[in-house]
Design a protein around this motif. Structure first.
Motif: not given
Length: 284
Positions: A158-172, A225-237
């Motif tokens: 599975e694809k490994v993706v970078w994830v952040t919170s919707p506010c994206k504060g940490a990503a910036m 965080a870098p995580v497997g995509y299946s762990r966050v798929s469908g939880e866009e909120e």
């Protein structure tokens, strides 16, 4: 006319994974042997698969046979289990990455205990290095291990993706705050190597051995965080996938077993775990 159990098993496996190549891996057979078995079965039943260029689909005859073949194989395997193991009390030690324990094991365990209700499974989670050492030392029977070299069978990718919170504060934020697994985790290594190669400053701000804890840090907005995509798929909120950070390799999993592990119950558990990963791949 008698339908061979072996031929039916090969047919059902091909139908489930929709691939002769994948079926040959699951059945531990060569692709030519799989093709030969299907030729023999089709001589008895008629055409089971219809070729469509490089692809194929199951024929109407195949659809009718599949329903019965699944029931025949279950009855056959159940009969063998009862005859061979009337009072089975097997003890199987299993280990896997924590990330997949809650999503893969429930269905596999439910099916397993329906066949082997008197068995005992000791389950744990651990790092790749510790799992391989325990298997080699005879302290583990079955390990689900990531990032294994050939010739180990890959059961899931599975694809490994970078994830952040919707506010994206940490990503910036720079240096980029990271939530990662402890030292020794291959995904942590990929993450740091990719950032260093891209010249992106970072700092490890949160470390945990639990995927739940790492994603809690992400939801809190304190880290990426870098995580497997299946762990966050469908939880866009709850999570936002970042596409502006370096791409990471796909995470692959293999089953590694202790030497001479041949018990029917252990092999059955392995087949159920493999089946769950195949089903998960189809959903991705």
């Amino acid at each position: 006319m008698e339908l061979s159990i072996d031929l039916l098993r090969t047919f059902v496996t091909i139908a489930k994974v929709n691939s002769y190549t994948k079926a040959s891996c699951l059945l531990n057979m060569t692709q030519s042997a799989v093709s030969m078995q299907m030729k023999r079965l089709e001589e008895q039943t008629g055409t089971l698969f219809i070729k469509q260029g490089k692809r194929f689909s199951i024929s109407p005859t195949g659809e009718r046979l599949l329903e019965h073949a699944v029931r025949i194989l279950k009855a056959h395997d159940d009969a063998l289990t009862v005859i061979a193991n009337p009072d089975i009390h097997d003890y199987i030690r299993v280990c896997s990455p924590e990330l997949y324990a809650s999503s893969i094991l429930p269905n596999a365990l439910r099916k397993f205990y329906a066949k082997f209700p008197n068995s005992r499974i000791d389950f744990s989670t651990n790092t790749k290095e510790n799992m391989l050492r325990k298997v080699e030392n005879g302290d583990l029977d079955i390990a689900i291990v990531a990032d294994m070299p050939e010739p180990h069978e890959k059961i899931y990718s599975e694809k490994v993706v970078w994830v952040t919170s919707p506010c994206k504060g940490a990503a910036m934020t720079r240096p980029l705050p990271l939530a990662v697994y402890p030292e020794g985790c291959h995904i942590r290594r990929w993450c740091i190597e990719s950032l260093e190669k891209a010249g992106i400053p970072y700092r490890v701000s949160f470390v945990a051995s639990s995927a739940f804890a790492i994603l809690s840090a992400v939801r809190a907005g304190i880290a990426v965080a870098p995580v497997g995509y299946s762990r966050v798929s469908g939880e866009e909120e709850l999570y936002t996938v970042l596409n502006n950070l370096p791409a990471l390799p796909d995470n692959t999993l293999s089953i590694v077993t202790a030497q001479n592990l041949r018990s029917l119950s252990a092999q059955t558990l392995i087949s159920y775990i493999r089946e769950e990963f195949v089903n998960r791949s189809k959903m991705m």
